[in-house]
Write a protein that holds these residues in place. Structure first.
Motif, mmCIF file in Angstrom:
data_model
loop_
_atom_site.group_PDB
_atom_site.id
_atom_site.type_symbol
_atom_site.label_atom_id
_atom_site.label_comp_id
_atom_site.label_asym_id
_atom_site.label_seq_id
_atom_site.Cartn_x
_atom_site.Cartn_y
_atom_site.Cartn_z
ATOM 1 N N TYR A 39 0.823 -1.209 0.000
ATOM 2 C CA TYR A 39 0.000 0.000 0.000
ATOM 3 C C TYR A 39 0.850 1.248 0.000
ATOM 4 O O TYR A 39 2.011 1.235 0.379
ATOM 5 N N LYS A 40 0.232 2.324 -0.467
ATOM 6 C CA LYS A 40 0.824 3.655 -0.476
ATOM 7 C C LYS A 40 -0.121 4.569 0.281
ATOM 8 O O LYS A 40 -1.315 4.616 -0.013
ATOM 9 N N ILE A 41 0.415 5.276 1.273
ATOM 10 C CA ILE A 41 -0.379 6.266 1.981
ATOM 11 C C ILE A 41 0.144 7.633 1.568
ATOM 12 O O ILE A 41 1.326 7.928 1.758
ATOM 13 N N ASN A 42 -0.750 8.424 0.960
ATOM 14 C CA ASN A 42 -0.388 9.736 0.413
ATOM 15 C C ASN A 42 0.847 9.633 -0.482
ATOM 16 O O ASN A 42 1.741 10.460 -0.444
ATOM 17 N N GLY A 43 0.899 8.563 -1.279
ATOM 18 C CA GLY A 43 1.974 8.373 -2.252
ATOM 19 C C GLY A 43 3.214 7.682 -1.728
ATOM 20 O O GLY A 43 4.079 7.285 -2.499
ATOM 21 N N GLU A 44 3.336 7.488 -0.409
ATOM 22 C CA GLU A 44 4.520 6.840 0.168
ATOM 23 C C GLU A 44 4.320 5.322 0.170
ATOM 24 O O GLU A 44 3.430 4.792 0.825
ATOM 25 N N PHE A 45 5.172 4.608 -0.577
ATOM 26 C CA PHE A 45 5.043 3.159 -0.735
ATOM 27 C C PHE A 45 5.492 2.419 0.525
ATOM 28 O O PHE A 45 6.516 2.748 1.113
ATOM 29 N N ARG A 46 4.726 1.421 0.914
ATOM 30 C CA ARG A 46 5.083 0.553 2.038
ATOM 31 C C ARG A 46 5.495 -0.799 1.461
ATOM 32 O O ARG A 46 4.750 -1.419 0.720
ATOM 33 N N ALA A 47 6.667 -1.239 1.805
ATOM 34 C CA ALA A 47 7.190 -2.503 1.280
ATOM 35 C C ALA A 47 6.353 -3.682 1.755
ATOM 36 O O ALA A 47 5.489 -3.550 2.607
ATOM 37 N N ARG A 48 6.665 -4.832 1.245
ATOM 38 C CA ARG A 48 5.931 -6.059 1.549
ATOM 39 C C ARG A 48 6.251 -6.519 2.973
ATOM 40 O O ARG A 48 7.042 -7.426 3.188
#
Length: 174
Positions: free
Chosen positions: A118-127
């Motif tokens: 997921y991305k929150i406000n464009g910031e990607f969260r890795a697996r």
């Protein structure tokens, strides 16, 4: 004398003067007693009506509110033509420390865990958020409070990172 008989029930006065004095005294106390009886009846009926109204209201509200709020949106990943996993995005609603969260569901008994990106406000969260509890299990992932945009997708771990099967990206807002 008729009023005296009606108010007291029976005539006990030996004379007309005694009857009038007795009637005035008893009429005052009788009207007070009648007021007390009438008020008791009114309050009893009001209490009964309020109790019935409360039960009907609670019953109606209990039927109208589900035990858990429905997810705002969801993403589904399929492998071999059947659903393998699903991610449900839930907006903050006072539970989960008032944070939004994702429920990650492993739907297939294929020994492959599911994970969410997921991305929150464009910031990607890795697996990093994986459900490896086995088929039929759900893992909850708390996100954050406040207003934000989220893009997310659910994937099946096929043991090779470049070959994992993922759903399309879903967009939502908390």
């Amino acid at each position: 004398m008729i009023w005296l008989v009606c108010a007291e029930g029976i005539s006990r006065a030996p004379t007309i003067v005694g009857s009038l004095a007795s009637f005035r005294t008893n009429r005052t106390s009788l009207s007070g007693e009648l007021r007390k009886v009438t008020m008791k009846r009114i309050w009893k009926r009001a209490g009964t009506a309020l109790g019935v109204f409360s039960l009907v209201t609670v019953g109606t509200v209990s039927l109208a509110i589900p035990a858990q709020a429905a997810a705002s949106s969801s993403a589904i990943v399929n492998t071999s033509g059947t659903r393998a996993g699903e991610a449900f995005f839930n907006r903050s609603n006072g539970t989960h420390s008032n944070k939004a969260w994702i429920d990650l569901y492993d739907a297939k008994c294929d020994a492959s865990p599911v994970y969410v990106q997921y991305k929150i406000n464009g910031e990607f969260r890795a697996r990093t958020d994986t459900n490896d509890g086995g088929c039929g299990t759900t893992a909850g992932i708390n996100l954050q409070t406040g207003a934000f945009n989220i893009e997310y997708r659910v994937c099946v771990d096929n043991s090779t990172i470049l070959n994992d099967t993922c759903s399309g990206w879903k967009t939502d807002r908390n």
